[in-house]
Write a protein that holds these residues in place. Structure first.
Motif, PDB file in Angstrom:
ATOM      1  N   SER A 300       0.814  -1.224   0.000  1.00 14.57           N
ATOM      2  CA  SER A 300       0.000   0.000   0.000  1.00 14.57           C
ATOM      3  C   SER A 300       0.849   1.276   0.000  1.00 14.57           C
ATOM      4  CB  SER A 300      -0.929   0.000   1.218  1.00 14.57           C
ATOM      5  OG  SER A 300      -0.157   0.008   2.403  1.00 14.57           O
ATOM      6  N   LYS A 301       2.180   1.120   0.150  1.00 13.15           N
ATOM      7  CA  LYS A 301       3.058   2.306   0.169  1.00 13.15           C
ATOM      8  C   LYS A 301       3.510   2.671  -1.243  1.00 13.15           C
ATOM      9  CE  LYS A 301       4.726   1.877   4.896  1.00 13.15           C
ATOM     10  NZ  LYS A 301       5.865   1.714   5.791  1.00 13.15           N
ATOM     11  N   ALA A 302       4.206   3.813  -1.359  1.00 18.21           N
ATOM     12  CA  ALA A 302       4.701   4.274  -2.674  1.00 18.21           C
ATOM     13  C   ALA A 302       5.643   3.229  -3.270  1.00 18.21           C
ATOM     14  CB  ALA A 302       5.439   5.598  -2.496  1.00 18.21           C
ATOM     15  N   LYS A 303       5.659   3.148  -4.601  1.00 18.46           N
ATOM     16  CA  LYS A 303       6.486   2.148  -5.290  1.00 18.46           C
ATOM     17  C   LYS A 303       7.969   2.377  -5.002  1.00 18.46           C
ATOM     18  CE  LYS A 303       3.556   2.854  -9.334  1.00 18.46           C
ATOM     19  NZ  LYS A 303       2.498   1.884  -9.262  1.00 18.46           N
ATOM     20  N   SER A 326       8.372  -1.972  -1.978  1.00 17.75           N
ATOM     21  CA  SER A 326       7.061  -1.477  -1.527  1.00 17.75           C
ATOM     22  C   SER A 326       6.218  -1.151  -2.748  1.00 17.75           C
ATOM     23  CB  SER A 326       7.217  -0.236  -0.639  1.00 17.75           C
ATOM     24  OG  SER A 326       7.894   0.792  -1.327  1.00 17.75           O
ATOM     25  N   GLY A 327       4.891  -1.096  -2.546  1.00 18.76           N
ATOM     26  CA  GLY A 327       3.995  -0.757  -3.649  1.00 18.76           C
ATOM     27  C   GLY A 327       3.832  -1.882  -4.649  1.00 18.76           C
ATOM     28  N   VAL A 328       3.242  -1.553  -5.788  1.00 16.24           N
ATOM     29  CA  VAL A 328       3.028  -2.522  -6.874  1.00 16.24           C
ATOM     30  C   VAL A 328       3.546  -1.894  -8.164  1.00 16.24           C
ATOM     31  CG1 VAL A 328       1.313  -3.865  -8.158  1.00 16.24           C
ATOM     32  CG2 VAL A 328       0.960  -3.414  -5.723  1.00 16.24           C
ATOM     33  N   LEU A 329       4.510  -2.561  -8.806  1.00 19.72           N
ATOM     34  CA  LEU A 329       5.034  -2.055 -10.084  1.00 19.72           C
ATOM     35  C   LEU A 329       4.166  -2.586 -11.214  1.00 19.72           C
ATOM     36  CD1 LEU A 329       8.938  -2.276 -10.186  1.00 19.72           C
ATOM     37  CD2 LEU A 329       7.528  -0.282  -9.835  1.00 19.72           C
ATOM     38  N   LYS A 330       3.832  -1.691 -12.154  1.00 14.72           N
ATOM     39  CA  LYS A 330       2.989  -2.105 -13.277  1.00 14.72           C
ATOM     40  C   LYS A 330       3.658  -1.740 -14.595  1.00 14.72           C
ATOM     41  CE  LYS A 330      -1.244  -1.724 -10.627  1.00 14.72           C
ATOM     42  NZ  LYS A 330      -2.498  -1.073 -10.399  1.00 14.72           N
ATOM     43  N   ILE A 335       9.549   5.249 -13.536  1.00 18.00           N
ATOM     44  CA  ILE A 335      10.304   5.077 -12.289  1.00 18.00           C
ATOM     45  C   ILE A 335      11.531   5.979 -12.311  1.00 18.00           C
ATOM     46  CG2 ILE A 335       9.624   2.757 -11.566  1.00 18.00           C
ATOM     47  CD1 ILE A 335      12.227   1.822 -12.981  1.00 18.00           C
ATOM     48  N   TYR A 336      11.903   6.422 -11.118  1.00 18.85           N
ATOM     49  CA  TYR A 336      13.023   7.348 -10.969  1.00 18.85           C
ATOM     50  C   TYR A 336      14.199   6.600 -10.342  1.00 18.85           C
ATOM     51  CZ  TYR A 336      15.726  11.335  -9.229  1.00 18.85           C
ATOM     52  OH  TYR A 336      16.736  12.228  -8.957  1.00 18.85           O
ATOM     53  N   ASN A 337      15.344   6.645 -11.022  1.00 22.34           N
ATOM     54  CA  ASN A 337      16.558   6.011 -10.511  1.00 22.34           C
ATOM     55  C   ASN A 337      17.294   7.042  -9.657  1.00 22.34           C
ATOM     56  OD1 ASN A 337      19.196   4.994 -10.154  1.00 22.34           O
ATOM     57  ND2 ASN A 337      19.058   3.791 -12.036  1.00 22.34           N
ATOM     58  N   VAL A 338      17.248   6.850  -8.348  1.00 24.03           N
ATOM     59  CA  VAL A 338      17.807   7.832  -7.406  1.00 24.03           C
ATOM     60  C   VAL A 338      19.315   8.002  -7.619  1.00 24.03           C
ATOM     61  CG1 VAL A 338      17.986   8.435  -4.951  1.00 24.03           C
ATOM     62  CG2 VAL A 338      16.063   7.062  -5.751  1.00 24.03           C
ATOM     63  N   ASP A 339      20.023   6.864  -7.814  1.00 24.66           N
ATOM     64  CA  ASP A 339      21.488   6.918  -7.919  1.00 24.66           C
ATOM     65  C   ASP A 339      21.959   7.593  -9.204  1.00 24.66           C
ATOM     66  OD1 ASP A 339      22.438   4.759  -5.651  1.00 24.66           O
ATOM     67  OD2 ASP A 339      20.531   4.225  -6.560  1.00 24.66           O
ATOM     68  N   ARG A 340      21.192   7.435 -10.294  1.00 23.47           N
ATOM     69  CA  ARG A 340      21.633   7.990 -11.582  1.00 23.47           C
ATOM     70  C   ARG A 340      20.899   9.278 -11.945  1.00 23.47           C
ATOM     71  NH1 ARG A 340      25.950   4.743 -13.075  1.00 23.47           N
ATOM     72  NH2 ARG A 340      25.572   5.113 -15.267  1.00 23.47           N
ATOM     73  N   ASP A 341      19.957   9.682 -11.083  1.00 25.27           N
ATOM     74  CA  ASP A 341      19.158  10.900 -11.292  1.00 25.27           C
ATOM     75  C   ASP A 341      18.526  10.910 -12.692  1.00 25.27           C
ATOM     76  OD1 ASP A 341      17.971  13.315 -10.840  1.00 25.27           O
ATOM     77  OD2 ASP A 341      19.728  14.512 -11.364  1.00 25.27           O
ATOM     78  N   ILE A 342      17.767   9.854 -12.974  1.00 22.98           N
ATOM     79  CA  ILE A 342      17.138   9.744 -14.299  1.00 22.98           C
ATOM     80  C   ILE A 342      15.771   9.073 -14.133  1.00 22.98           C
ATOM     81  CG2 ILE A 342      18.249   7.517 -14.812  1.00 22.98           C
ATOM     82  CD1 ILE A 342      18.474   8.390 -17.719  1.00 22.98           C
ATOM     83  N   GLU A 343      14.799   9.550 -14.889  1.00 16.16           N
ATOM     84  CA  GLU A 343      13.467   8.945 -14.855  1.00 16.16           C
ATOM     85  C   GLU A 343      13.269   8.167 -16.151  1.00 16.16           C
ATOM     86  OE1 GLU A 343       9.231  10.281 -13.002  1.00 16.16           O
ATOM     87  OE2 GLU A 343      10.094  11.653 -14.459  1.00 16.16           O
ATOM     88  N   GLU A 344      12.820   6.921 -16.022  1.00 12.04           N
ATOM     89  CA  GLU A 344      12.636   6.086 -17.214  1.00 12.04           C
ATOM     90  C   GLU A 344      11.272   5.392 -17.153  1.00 12.04           C
ATOM     91  OE1 GLU A 344      16.177   3.841 -18.866  1.00 12.04           O
ATOM     92  OE2 GLU A 344      16.900   4.181 -16.836  1.00 12.04           O
ATOM     93  N   LYS A 345      10.777   5.063 -18.345  1.00 20.47           N
ATOM     94  CA  LYS A 345       9.522   4.316 -18.422  1.00 20.47           C
ATOM     95  C   LYS A 345       9.871   2.831 -18.416  1.00 20.47           C
ATOM     96  CE  LYS A 345       5.193   4.403 -20.946  1.00 20.47           C
ATOM     97  NZ  LYS A 345       4.491   4.854 -22.125  1.00 20.47           N
ATOM     98  N   ILE A 346       9.145   2.073 -17.599  1.00 23.47           N
ATOM     99  CA  ILE A 346       9.460   0.647 -17.449  1.00 23.47           C
ATOM    100  C   ILE A 346       9.256  -0.144 -18.737  1.00 23.47           C
ATOM    101  CG2 ILE A 346       8.569  -1.483 -16.449  1.00 23.47           C
ATOM    102  CD1 ILE A 346       8.357  -0.130 -13.802  1.00 23.47           C
ATOM    103  N   THR A 388       8.212  10.341  -4.230  1.00 27.10           N
ATOM    104  CA  THR A 388       8.788   9.784  -2.994  1.00 27.10           C
ATOM    105  C   THR A 388      10.098   9.106  -3.370  1.00 27.10           C
ATOM    106  OG1 THR A 388       6.498   9.262  -2.392  1.00 27.10           O
ATOM    107  CG2 THR A 388       8.212   8.373  -0.964  1.00 27.10           C
ATOM    108  N   THR A 389      11.180   9.846  -3.313  1.00 25.01           N
ATOM    109  CA  THR A 389      12.468   9.272  -3.744  1.00 25.01           C
ATOM    110  C   THR A 389      13.119   8.532  -2.580  1.00 25.01           C
ATOM    111  OG1 THR A 389      13.502  11.379  -3.273  1.00 25.01           O
ATOM    112  CG2 THR A 389      12.958  10.952  -5.552  1.00 25.01           C
ATOM    113  N   ILE A 390      13.295   7.221  -2.781  1.00 20.88           N
ATOM    114  CA  ILE A 390      13.837   6.371  -1.710  1.00 20.88           C
ATOM    115  C   ILE A 390      15.172   5.789  -2.153  1.00 20.88           C
ATOM    116  CG2 ILE A 390      13.370   4.423  -0.156  1.00 20.88           C
ATOM    117  CD1 ILE A 390      11.252   6.697  -0.082  1.00 20.88           C
ATOM    118  N   LYS A 391      16.143   5.843  -1.248  1.00 18.46           N
ATOM    119  CA  LYS A 391      17.445   5.225  -1.537  1.00 18.46           C
ATOM    120  C   LYS A 391      17.688   4.113  -0.528  1.00 18.46           C
ATOM    121  CE  LYS A 391      22.302   6.490  -2.215  1.00 18.46           C
ATOM    122  NZ  LYS A 391      22.592   5.940  -3.514  1.00 18.46           N
TER     123      LYS A 391
END
Length: 697
Positions: A300-303, A326-330, A335-346, A388-391
């Motif tokens: 139920s939490k953020a992906k 956490s969460g459900v990936l669809k 999704i945001y890659n925290v380490d590489r600072d890049i957002e990509e579509k799955i 919600t950026t999580i590392k």
């Protein structure tokens, strides 16, 4: 494959010594659950998990592979790992993604080093575990002996759930300790039978141990136990699940992988006793609030997810293996890659079955899956939403200390080799490439000789490039111990303008081995004009890259220009630079030149019994043992200073001396003067090279 919710998932890693039967166990699971219609064999090279050419050729696991199987409405992600120590990085990655472990022990070989290392890993990650004894269909396989040895090593937490039934030296069935019933195999079926007389005493002992463990789960249970009450089967199973999940009990079971005997009960027990991800904890840092984020596999939490392994295969492409925290990936999520600072579509979501990608619409918290073609992603990266950026913390991976020099067979392949190795290092974090520019050599680091051999073989077979491994050059340095005072005149006349440069210089140790040289000038009266000082320094700068003694870089030299002369017409920067180079060569050789060798600070961790052998061996390598400190698990940490040249081949020698039980690490400490025999050998080798080439390169 169906979508499974968190409570219906079990992530189980198979651990154990090389050859204990992990891959054949995974194969039996796959066969029973209907993934394959016939069981593959490691020797035939047709198992689901050992799918790479290298694994099929060598007949052992090199990479971690994952086989998700569906069983009684549950999904069990079976993670098959290599057993040989050179591929420990793969095991460490797998353990970071698992929620429980099965330590596989060969019933014939008994407890081996890999068994103990697997146990230590489970302790480190607090993983609930089973011990499964394989090869029970083989003569001389002894379940009782393994139970005894494990109990001696790890205490009374070892709890046999089953006991073998043998007839005429054949493994024909098992006794269930919980239900106190006998079971026989008839083909694929299990039929009830009487508990043999010879099993009864042992059954009582095992049963009493289990009941004590059940009683200890609560005060109420304890009172009932001492009051002589018996627990119901449901109560026993519920209590045992608690015990297994908190690692206070380690169930022991057995079977035959090749005959698929004991597999049904093992799969059932995984579901009954091993924790689902919702019973495990995982936390990261919320990068926006800087607070701890308890993901805890809560759907139920953020992906959020963690990339625990990368596969780069020339044939199937690149896959990032993820565990959803956490969460459900669809499908089509951003999704945001925290380490590489890049957002990509799955794009699409997959689960990998060996090397076969199966598409799934979504992955729930706690599940393991794969994402294709995430260009920037690397192993250890954290994925989340931008809101919600999580590392998450990275898994601890062993440091490689074994290294060799590598050279391309074909000079034109340099770029290809570099790109191929880059891909291999994305997959395997225990492979490192180092460009040692000081000694003009390329180094390849791995966990052992076999590891490096596999990399070379992969380069040839998968990437069609050939490299050869040779012993690396040691990073010696040259310096001086005395002082010298020299004069050098460079004079050349060839019609028109000539060349003229004249310097008088003093050379002495600078006392700073971190710096190649210190340059000063004390010229008075304009004997050498100021505008030529930089040219003189350039001459020194060029000279220290390749010393006159044995062509190694020079350190710790102080050069003082104090006098000289010039010609108003013929003097030039070139002439003064050349004069300085000649002065350096002469002055260096007159100032007591010595060779310095790198000294490493080495730590060797070994069981007590091997300390004498290890210290003796370190002395043979010109090492100085500095001391010994006790470490947990009856081990000692031996600390020593050892010359770098003495560590070549140490990984193999240490394993052979300790039966694989020893580990070592080292780091650079300082430079020290080499013994005269080593210096003479290096100077002679240099002279031989120069005469071979016909000139000083």
């Amino acid at each position: 494959m169906k979508v499974y919710t968190t409570d219906k998932i079990r992530n189980v890693v198979l651990l154990g010594h090389g050859g204990s039967g992990k891959t054949s166990l995974a194969e039996a699971f796959g066969y029973l659950s209907g993934i394959t219609s016939r069981m593959g064999k490691v020797t035939d090279g047709n198992t689901i998990s050992d799918y790479s050419k290298e694994e099929q050729k060598r007949q052992f696991s090199i990479n971690t592979s994952i086989i998700p199987i569906e069983w009684e409405g549950y999904k069990i992600n079976v993670i098959d790992t290599p057993g040989y120590f050179d591929f420990v990085g793969e095991v460490e990655e797998a353990v970071s993604a698992a929620g429980a472990a099965i330590i596989v022990v060969n019933g014939k070989s008994g407890i081996e080093v890999g068994t103990q290392k697997a146990w230590e890993l489970c302790e480190k990650y607090k993983l609930p575990r089973f011990v499964y004894v394989s090869n029970m269909d083989v003569d001389n396989a002894s379940f009782r002996q393994v139970v005894e040895d494990m109990t001696n090593l790890y205490g009374k937490k070892m709890a046999p759930f089953h006991l073998p039934i043998r007839e005429n030296e054949k493994f024909v069935g098992y006794v269930n300790v919980i239900t106190e019933t006998g079971n026989r195999w008839q083909g694929k079926e299990v039929v009830p039978c009487e508990v043999p007389e010879y099993n009864k005493a042992n059954l009582q002992l095992c049963r009493d141990t289990l009941m004590e463990a059940v009683a200890e789960t609560s005060e109420e249970m304890m009172e009932r136990y001492f009051g002589g009450e018996t627990f119901s089967e449901a109560e026993i199973r519920a209590a045992l699940r608690t015990n297994v999940c908190d690692c206070s009990i380690v169930p022991m079971t057995m079977g035959s992988n090749v005959l698929c005997q004991g597999m049904y009960t093992l799969l059932d027990d995984i579901i009954k006793y091993m924790p689902s991800p919702e019973n495990r904890k995982v936390a990261g840092i919320n990068m926006k609030t800087n607070e701890i984020y308890n993901a805890d596999y809560d759907f139920s939490k953020a992906k959020s997810a963690y990339i625990w392994k990368t596969i780069v295969d020339p044939f199937i492409g690149k896959y990032s293996l993820i565990k959803v925290n956490s969460g459900v990936l669809k499908t089509d999520d951003l999704i945001y890659n925290v380490d590489r600072d890049i957002e990509e579509k799955i794009g699409k979501l997959y689960v990998l079955q060996g090397n076969k990608p199966l598409e799934v619409p979504e992955l729930h918290a706690g599940d393991i899956g794969a994402l294709a073609k995430l260009t920037a992603a690397r192993t250890g990266n954290s994925l989340s939403t931008k809101g919600t950026t999580i590392k998450f913390g990275k898994a601890e991976i062993s440091t490689p200390y074994t290294y060799m020099r590598y050279k391309p067979r074909n000079k034109g392949d340099v770029d290809k080799i570099s790109q191929a190795l880059q891909k291999i290092t994305h997959e395997d974090q225990t492979i490192r490439m180092v460009n040692d520019s000081d000694n003009r050599q390329l180094l390849l680091y791995g966990m052992g000789d076999q590891h490096l051999e596999v990399v070379v073989s992969r380069l040839l077979n998968e990437y069609k490039v050939e490299v050869e491994l040779t012993q690396p050059k040691i990073a010696y340095r040259e310096t001086i111990r005395k002082q010298s005072d020299v004069e050098s005149k460079y004079k050349k006349q060839s019609g028109g303008h000539g060349q003229y440069g004249h310097v008088k210089m003093r050379f002495s140790p600078s006392g700073d081995l971190e710096q190649p040289y210190v340059f000063e000038q004390e010229v008075v009266g304009g004997a050498v004009p100021k505008n030529y000082f930089p040219a003189v320094e350039k001459g020194i700068q060029d000279s220290v890259t390749k010393g006159p003694l044995a062509a190694y870089p020079v350190v710790g030299v102080k050069a003082v220009l104090y006098d000289g002369s010039y010609h108003p017409v013929d003097s030039s920067e070139m002439a003064f630079k050349t004069a300085a180079i000649q002065a350096f060569r002469k002055g260096f050789m007159e100032a007591g030149p010595v060779l310095l060798e790198p000294i490493m600070s080495v730590k060797v961790v070994v069981p007590d019994a091997y300390t004498g052998d290890i210290m003796g061996d370190l002395n043979k390598r010109r090492g100085r043992v500095l001391g010994m400190n006790p470490a947990p698990g009856g081990k000692q940490v031996i600390e020593a200073d050892v010359p770098m040249s003495g560590l070549f081949g140490y990984c193999t020698d240490l394993r052979s001396m300790t039966g694989g039980r020893g580990d070592y690490s080292y780091e650079f400490a300082r430079y020290e003067q080499t013994p005269s025999d080593v210096q003479e050998k290096e100077v002679a080798a240099r002279a031989a090279k120069v005469s071979e080439e016909g000139s000083d390169d």
